[in-house]
Design an enzyme around this catalytic site. Structure first.
Site, PDB file in Angstrom:
ATOM      1  N   GLU A  42       3.635   4.422   6.073  1.00  0.00           N
ATOM      2  CA  GLU A  42       2.417   3.630   5.909  1.00  0.00           C
ATOM      3  C   GLU A  42       1.422   4.404   5.065  1.00  0.00           C
ATOM      4  O   GLU A  42       1.404   5.634   5.082  1.00  0.00           O
ATOM      5  CB  GLU A  42       1.778   3.362   7.274  1.00  0.00           C
ATOM      6  CG  GLU A  42       2.188   2.064   7.899  1.00  0.00           C
ATOM      7  CD  GLU A  42       1.432   0.887   7.356  1.00  0.00           C
ATOM      8  OE1 GLU A  42       1.109   0.867   6.153  1.00  0.00           O
ATOM      9  OE2 GLU A  42       1.172  -0.047   8.117  1.00  0.00           O
ATOM     10  N   ASP A  43       0.585   3.698   4.340  1.00  0.00           N
ATOM     11  CA  ASP A  43      -0.475   4.358   3.595  1.00  0.00           C
ATOM     12  C   ASP A  43      -1.611   4.758   4.533  1.00  0.00           C
ATOM     13  O   ASP A  43      -2.077   5.876   4.527  1.00  0.00           O
ATOM     14  CB  ASP A  43      -0.982   3.480   2.450  1.00  0.00           C
ATOM     15  CG  ASP A  43      -1.460   2.107   2.904  1.00  0.00           C
ATOM     16  OD1 ASP A  43      -1.252   1.742   4.085  1.00  0.00           O
ATOM     17  OD2 ASP A  43      -2.032   1.385   2.080  1.00  0.00           O
ATOM     18  N   ASP A  87      -4.833   1.876  10.702  1.00  0.00           N
ATOM     19  CA  ASP A  87      -6.155   1.532  11.241  1.00  0.00           C
ATOM     20  C   ASP A  87      -6.040   1.302  12.742  1.00  0.00           C
ATOM     21  O   ASP A  87      -6.311   2.177  13.535  1.00  0.00           O
ATOM     22  CB  ASP A  87      -6.700   0.268  10.569  1.00  0.00           C
ATOM     23  CG  ASP A  87      -7.179   0.511   9.151  1.00  0.00           C
ATOM     24  OD1 ASP A  87      -7.963   1.449   8.964  1.00  0.00           O
ATOM     25  OD2 ASP A  87      -6.779  -0.232   8.256  1.00  0.00           O
ATOM     26  N   ARG A 109      -4.662   8.528  -8.528  1.00  0.00           N
ATOM     27  CA  ARG A 109      -3.830   9.708  -8.273  1.00  0.00           C
ATOM     28  C   ARG A 109      -4.345  10.562  -7.126  1.00  0.00           C
ATOM     29  O   ARG A 109      -3.664  11.466  -6.679  1.00  0.00           O
ATOM     30  CB  ARG A 109      -3.755  10.563  -9.527  1.00  0.00           C
ATOM     31  CG  ARG A 109      -3.044   9.866 -10.638  1.00  0.00           C
ATOM     32  CD  ARG A 109      -3.006  10.730 -11.858  1.00  0.00           C
ATOM     33  NE  ARG A 109      -2.419   9.953 -12.937  1.00  0.00           N
ATOM     34  CZ  ARG A 109      -1.710  10.478 -13.885  1.00  0.00           C
ATOM     35  NH1 ARG A 109      -1.512  11.751 -13.938  1.00  0.00           N
ATOM     36  NH2 ARG A 109      -1.202   9.702 -14.818  1.00  0.00           N
ATOM     37  N   ASP A 115      -5.248  -0.561  -2.185  1.00  0.00           N
ATOM     38  CA  ASP A 115      -5.898  -1.426  -3.161  1.00  0.00           C
ATOM     39  C   ASP A 115      -7.341  -1.745  -2.802  1.00  0.00           C
ATOM     40  O   ASP A 115      -7.784  -1.580  -1.681  1.00  0.00           O
ATOM     41  CB  ASP A 115      -5.125  -2.734  -3.296  1.00  0.00           C
ATOM     42  CG  ASP A 115      -5.304  -3.630  -2.087  1.00  0.00           C
ATOM     43  OD1 ASP A 115      -5.897  -4.706  -2.255  1.00  0.00           O
ATOM     44  OD2 ASP A 115      -4.847  -3.255  -0.997  1.00  0.00           O
ATOM     45  N   GLY A 158       0.761  -1.234   0.000  1.00  0.00           N
ATOM     46  CA  GLY A 158       0.000   0.000   0.000  1.00  0.00           C
ATOM     47  C   GLY A 158       0.796   1.289   0.000  1.00  0.00           C
ATOM     48  O   GLY A 158       0.388   2.271  -0.601  1.00  0.00           O
TER      49      GLY A 158
END
Length: 131
Positions: free
Chosen positions: A66-67, A70, A121, A112, A11
């Site tokens: 990190e993307d 959580d 984007r 994803d 990610g």
């Protein structure tokens, strides 16, 4: 020593790329892979590092990229691993921190949807009934 920028695959690869291009310092770049659900998404287990970083972090500052954060369990797993490997200081850089009461899905570049849409984007917030 230059810091280590450690992207968490899959990610965070796009976010890590964008971030590193904006830095005006020398830095090492590496990636790692962590399985948040090593025994499937329904079983609650500790995250497992399935592909550790290759760069020696001993005595270096490490920035985990990190993307989305959580629960924070993946980040905590990595912080513990990096501390055991001798990292001097450990920081976390996250594009998004999801609040625990959020009932929406987020699609954006790098994150994803069944391994698709990583090339988005922009950031999109999707509620459970659609866009």
């Amino acid at each position: 020593d230059p810091p280590v920028i450690l992207g968490v695959l899959n990610g965070a690869f796009m976010f890590t790329s964008e971030l590193v291009r904006k830095l005006h310092i020398e830095c090492y770049v590496d990636f790692c892979r962590v399985s948040s659900y090593p025994n499937g998404p329904d079983l609650k287990k500790q995250p497992q590092i399935t592909c550790p970083p290759k760069i020696d972090v001993t005595g270096r500052d490490v920035y985990i990229v990190e993307d989305i954060v959580d629960t924070g369990e993946t980040v905590e797993c990595l912080k513990e691993f990096l501390a055991e490997k001798g990292a001097a200081r450990i920081y976390v850089v996250s594009l998004i921190k999801r609040e625990s009461d959020t009932r929406s899905l987020i699609d954006f570049f790098g994150l994803d949807d069944n391994e698709l849409k990583r090339n988005y984007r922009n950031i999109y917030k999707k509620n459970m009934n659609g866009w």
